[in-house]
Structures are given as structure tokens and as C-alpha cells.
Write an enzyme that holds these catalytic residues in place. Structure first.
Site, PDB file in Angstrom:
ATOM      1  N   ARG A 330     -11.885  25.622 -25.355  1.00 51.29           N
ATOM      2  CA  ARG A 330     -11.877  24.266 -24.836  1.00 51.29           C
ATOM      3  C   ARG A 330     -12.095  23.286 -25.982  1.00 51.29           C
ATOM      4  NH1 ARG A 330     -15.110  27.300 -21.269  1.00 51.29           N
ATOM      5  NH2 ARG A 330     -14.244  27.510 -19.147  1.00 51.29           N
ATOM      6  N   HIS A 436      -5.476  19.728 -23.739  1.00 48.56           N
ATOM      7  CA  HIS A 436      -5.892  20.857 -22.904  1.00 48.56           C
ATOM      8  C   HIS A 436      -4.751  21.843 -22.678  1.00 48.56           C
ATOM      9  CE1 HIS A 436      -8.666  22.839 -20.162  1.00 48.56           C
ATOM     10  NE2 HIS A 436      -7.673  22.959 -19.286  1.00 48.56           N
ATOM     11  N   ARG A 439      -4.739  25.092 -24.542  1.00 50.48           N
ATOM     12  CA  ARG A 439      -5.470  26.202 -23.925  1.00 50.48           C
ATOM     13  C   ARG A 439      -4.543  27.032 -23.042  1.00 50.48           C
ATOM     14  NH1 ARG A 439     -10.662  27.947 -22.525  1.00 50.48           N
ATOM     15  NH2 ARG A 439     -11.103  28.204 -20.293  1.00 50.48           N
ATOM     16  N   HIS A 462     -13.861  32.403 -18.569  1.00 46.06           N
ATOM     17  CA  HIS A 462     -13.906  32.088 -17.150  1.00 46.06           C
ATOM     18  C   HIS A 462     -14.814  33.065 -16.424  1.00 46.06           C
ATOM     19  CE1 HIS A 462     -11.160  28.796 -16.775  1.00 46.06           C
ATOM     20  NE2 HIS A 462     -10.215  29.432 -17.429  1.00 46.06           N
ATOM     21  N   TYR A 471      -4.075  29.825 -15.889  1.00 47.91           N
ATOM     22  CA  TYR A 471      -3.539  29.597 -17.233  1.00 47.91           C
ATOM     23  C   TYR A 471      -2.420  30.571 -17.589  1.00 47.91           C
ATOM     24  CZ  TYR A 471      -7.521  26.544 -17.868  1.00 47.91           C
ATOM     25  OH  TYR A 471      -8.438  25.536 -17.718  1.00 47.91           O
TER      26      TYR A 471
END
Length: 506
Positions: A330, A436, A439, A462, A471
Site C-alpha cells: 500500500r 493504488h 497494487r 489481507h 485484486y
């Protein structure tokens, strides 16, 4: 001695009892110790053990009852036209108390905005960044007057935070939600119009992308030569590939904008807390799937685009683009890295903290998003080499020195990073990318390299598999390769009428 004849002796009447009358039972002598019975007092009309009813001067009937929590007498919230109606209300009130369904008349009298502020102050389990986000959402969507379409309910403004909890009904929530969606869509259309105007003003970026596609040697930043601009205009001033698709994707997003979904979820959570505390009977937030966030499918950057974006960034931040895209960290985790968090010999990065940015406060450091975010990520060798060169050139000495800082040695803020990244993406023709999304790129590349869901979950930090699956992005090439492998399986099994897909032409 003389003798007396008892038969002829006189009888003393005081020594003998009178003979009872025939058929009358003998009377029992009274007891001196037995108290005399008192007459029962007559109960006043309308008097009840739980409450009382009286007629007022206006002719209506008023009910008073005993509060089960304080033991004090209370008046009913309204008067009644007949005594029968008053008796029915008193009986129902008594039934609610016995069943545990009684609520104090003062319950829910607090304003929604005040209750939300007190609720946030009591949530010591929330991270400071989460509390700050909730406060921003409440200020923008709950405390702010919202107006729906002009043809809708007279376009009256709704400020739901100024309503008492007991008056927040399902209808009011529905009207507020419709006004919030209308407002968010109008603001999105206005931002899109401003973006189109800026893109027209920054046509030099389109010309730069056009020149790069044709193999012309142009610098990633700065002015373009008049010859290049003239050739671009002669070709019809084409926009970069993906610019129009990006704008269409903006309009084709979920019917409900994400900020409204966040506001609805916050309102639903607060009202559920009010239900648990007895302030309201039921949660009025009953709009189906209004709190479900449908994230639009974003196209991650390719490895070649990542390299080009990094080249268009200022040199001191080029390595940050490579690190974000290939590690999946992040932004807050990446820009909180110090020398002691990186092992350049083994290529491992240890995530222990994140940058904390709160309104009105200087940037600092705090814990990462979840406990699962505390992790160690192994970098690809080529990223380790890029990071080693960056540390030697731009990182100050000392174990606590940050890897990426401003020229003054401070933490790079989100607005500063966003401006630089947008300019670099415009050079590449990917105006739709956000930081973002790097990512997303890292997760997609890991999946293409053969990582399992569990491995992606651990790499991204996560706590659930469902979060990690967000993702994973499918690509045409990946799907085509999968289809070709399925055909190979069928051919190996000897199935009939199986044909291989034609080879794709370059």
C-alpha cells in the site's frame, strides 16, 4: 338441723340464662380479644395499581403511569377522548413493561448528528484514520443539506443529521439516499467536464503520446518541438489510446457512487447501535443492496507501462513506482519504509508501520491497516537492484532514514504524490490509472507468475481470501492461454472434433 325443700325455694333470675326461643340457634358469647372488622375503603373510579386516569378540565382523559426504570409517575404522551381509550392505552403500556418491550418517552430524542459524534468518541477500537474517514463522510453526506431532482418531492433539502433518532424513518432514509445519489452524480458529471477541459488544454500530452507511438524521439517532459506539434495536428490531433475508454468507464461505473455507499453503510451502522442501546425499535436503513460496493473493473498497468511511468516520474521517486507495482505494498506502507525495513542482500521488505495522515495534523506513522498487514515481502531481483541504486543515491544514512522523502527530507504527502503520478501516467496515455492501481498490478503479475490465492493474500497483507480476490484481474492473453491448455487436455484424452485455436498474428 332444719332442712330446706329445694323444690319450693325461690329461684334467682340473675343466676340463670333465659331460655332460647324455639328454632333460634344459641348465641356465642363475644370474644374480648377479637378486633372489630373495618369496612373496606371504596376505590376511586379510574384508579389502577399501575397507573391512574383522570378527567381534565377540557373533558379529555389523562393517564399517569409508573416508570419502571425510575419508579416515578409519568404522564402519557397524549390525552384521550374517552375513558375506554385511556384504559386501553394503560393496559397496553402495562403489557409492554411486563414483556420487556417498553421504551422511555425520552428514548431517541437525541439528534442523529450528536449521537453519531458520541458513538465515534466511544469507539476506541477504531484506528485514527478510520475515525477521520467517518468524520469526513458524516460531514459531507449526513450534515450537509442534500437536494434531489427538481421534479422529486419539490426538491426540498434533507439534512438527516439534524433529525431526532426516533424520527429517522425508513421513508426518510430512502429520500435521503435518493438525494445523495443525485448529488453525487451531478458532482461526478461536473468533475468529468472539468477533466475534459483540462485534457483539451493539455493537448501536448496527447501529442507526446502520439509521437512516441510513431517512434519519434521526444523527451518525457518539457516542451515539444513545433515540428512534432504540427505533425500531430496534421494527423487530426488524435487522443492517446485508452483516453476515450477511460472517460466512458467513468460514466459507466456503478449506478451508486462509492461515497454514497460509504455514507449509507455508516448510517446503517450507527442506527444499528441505536437499536442495541434501546434508542429506536428497529433499524430504518432497509434499502436492498444499498451498502454493497461494486468496484469497477480496473485495467492494471503492464510491465512495459510500469517502466515507462517510472521513467516519467522525478528520478527520486522512480524506484517507488517499481516497488509499488512489483511488491503490492500500500502507498502508506511503502512511504513509511526506512533503511532498517529493507534487506538488500536477500531482497526482503518488512512492513511494520504506515504513514498516518489526518486532517489538520502533520503526517506521522501508525500501525498498518490490519494485523495481517504486518508481513515480509520478497522482491523480484530486478526490483532489488533498482531499490539498491535508489538507496545509494537518495536515502540518507542511518537505520531510521526513510527510503523515499521530499528534497527537504520530509514525508511525501498524498497530494504531492498524486500530482506527479498523474503527470507521468498522462505521458504514457493511461490517465485512468491511480497509484493504488499499482497494487492491482502487483497482484495480477503475481497471479500470472503462478501464485495461489493464499500466496497473494499473504503478499498483499489481507486478512481474508475474499479481499485478496478483488485484486485478481483476468486478461485476454491469460484467458486465451487457458483456453489453449484446455484444448490440449482434450486432445491428449483422444476426444474427437477438437481443433486448436489459430495462432494470433503479430
Amino acid at each position: 338441723m332444719p332442712t330446706h325443700d329445694t323444690s319450693t325455694s325461690p329461684v334467682t333470675t340473675s343466676m340463670t340464662s333465659p331460655e332460647p326461643h324455639l328454632g333460634e340457634p344459641p348465641a356465642s358469647p363475644p370474644r374480648a380479644s377479637e378486633p372489630r372488622a373495618r369496612p373496606r375503603p371504596r376505590r376511586r373510579p379510574g384508579k389502577r395499581a399501575h397507573g391512574s386516569i383522570r378527567r381534565t378540565g377540557s373533558g379529555r382523559f389523562q393517564v399517569r403511569y409508573t416508570d419502571p426504570t425510575s419508579g416515578k409517575r409519568r404522564n402519557a404522551p397524549q390525552t384521550f377522548e374517552t375513558r375506554a381509550e385511556a384504559q386501553d392505552w394503560l393496559a397496553g403500556n402495562r403489557t409492554d413493561i411486563v414483556r420487556g418491550a417498553w421504551r422511555s418517552p425520552e428514548a431517541g430524542a437525541e439528534l442523529l448528528g450528536d449521537y453519531l459524534a458520541a458513538w465515534l468518541a466511544s469507539r476506541v477500537d477504531l484506528a485514527p484514520r478510520t475515525v477521520d474517514l467517518y468524520e469526513q463522510v458524516a460531514a459531507r453526506w449526513l450534515h450537509r443539506p442534500l437536494v434531489g431532482p427538481r421534479t422529486w418531492r419539490g426538491a426540498l433539502p434533507i439534512t438527516i443529521a439534524h433529525v431526532e433518532l426516533r424520527h429517522v424513518s425508513t421513508t426518510l432514509v430512502r429520500d435521503w439516499y435518493a438525494a445523495a445519489v443525485h448529488t453525487a452524480r451531478a458532482e461526478a458529471a461536473e468533475r468529468a467536464a472539468r477533466g475534459n477541459a483540462r485534457r483539451r488544454q493539455r493537448s501536448v500530452h496527447a501529442a507526446r503520446a502520439w509521437a512516441r507511438e510513431r517512434g519519434l524521439d521526444v523527451a518525457p517532459t518539457g516542451r515539444l518541438s513545433p515540428a512534432v506539434l504540427a505533425a500531430w495536428r496534421a494527423d487530426g490531433s488524435p487522443e492517446p489510446d485508452g483516453a476515450e475508454e477511460s472517460l466512458q468507464a467513468l460514466h459507466a461505473r456503478s449506478a451508486v457512487p462509492t461515497p454514497v455507499t460509504q455514507a449509507y453503510r455508516l448510517l446503517r451502522t450507527v442506527m444499528q447501535a441505536a437499536v442495541r442501546e434501546g434508542q429506536v425499535i428497529a433499524n430504518p436503513c432497509q434499502i436492498p443492496r444499498a451498502g454493497v460496493h461494486r468496484a469497477p473493473e480496473r485495467v492494471p498497468a503492464t510491465a512495459e507501462q510500469v517502466a515507462r511511468i517510472a521513467a516519467a516520474m522525478p528520478e527520486r521517486y522512480a524506484a517507488a513506482v517499481h516497488l509499488a507495482a512489483w511488491s503490492g505494498l500500500r502507498a502508506g506502507e511503502l512511504f513509511a519504509l526506512a533503511r532498517r525495513h529493507v534487506d538488500l542482500e536477500t531482497g526482503r521488505v518488512r512492513v511494520e508501520r504506515a504513514v498516518l495522515e489526518l486532517r489538520g495534523r502533520p503526517s506521522g506513522f501508525g500501525p498498518p491497516k490490519t494485523d495481517a498487514s504486518l508481513r515480509t515481502v520478497t522482491l523480484p531481483p530486478h526490483v532489488t537492484a533498482i531499490l539498491r541504486a535508489h538507496v545509494e543515491a537518495y536515502t540518507a544514512p542511518g537505520s531510521d532514514a526513510l527510503l523515499f522523502t521530499t528534497e527537504a527530507g520530509r514525508i511525501l504527502s498524498t497530494p504531492q504524490r498524486t500530482v506527479m503520478f498523474r503527470r507521468a501516467c498522462a505521458v504514457v496515455g493511461r490517465d485512468d490509472l491511480r497509484w493504488h492501481d499499482l497494487r492491482h498490478t502487483g497482484a495480477t503479475m503475481a497471479a500470472h507468475a503462478g501464485a495461489s490465492i493464499r500466496e497473494i493474500q499473504a503478499r498483499l497483507g489481507h486478512s481474508t481470501v475474499a479481499a485478496a480476490m478483488i485484486y485478481q484481474h483476468a486478461t485476454d492473453e491469460r484467458d486465451r492461454a487457458l483456453a489453449e491448455r484446455m484444448t490440449a487436455l482434450a486432445q491428449a484424452a483422444g476426444a474427437e472434433n477438437v481443433h486448436a485455436l489459430p495462432l494470433r498474428r503479430a
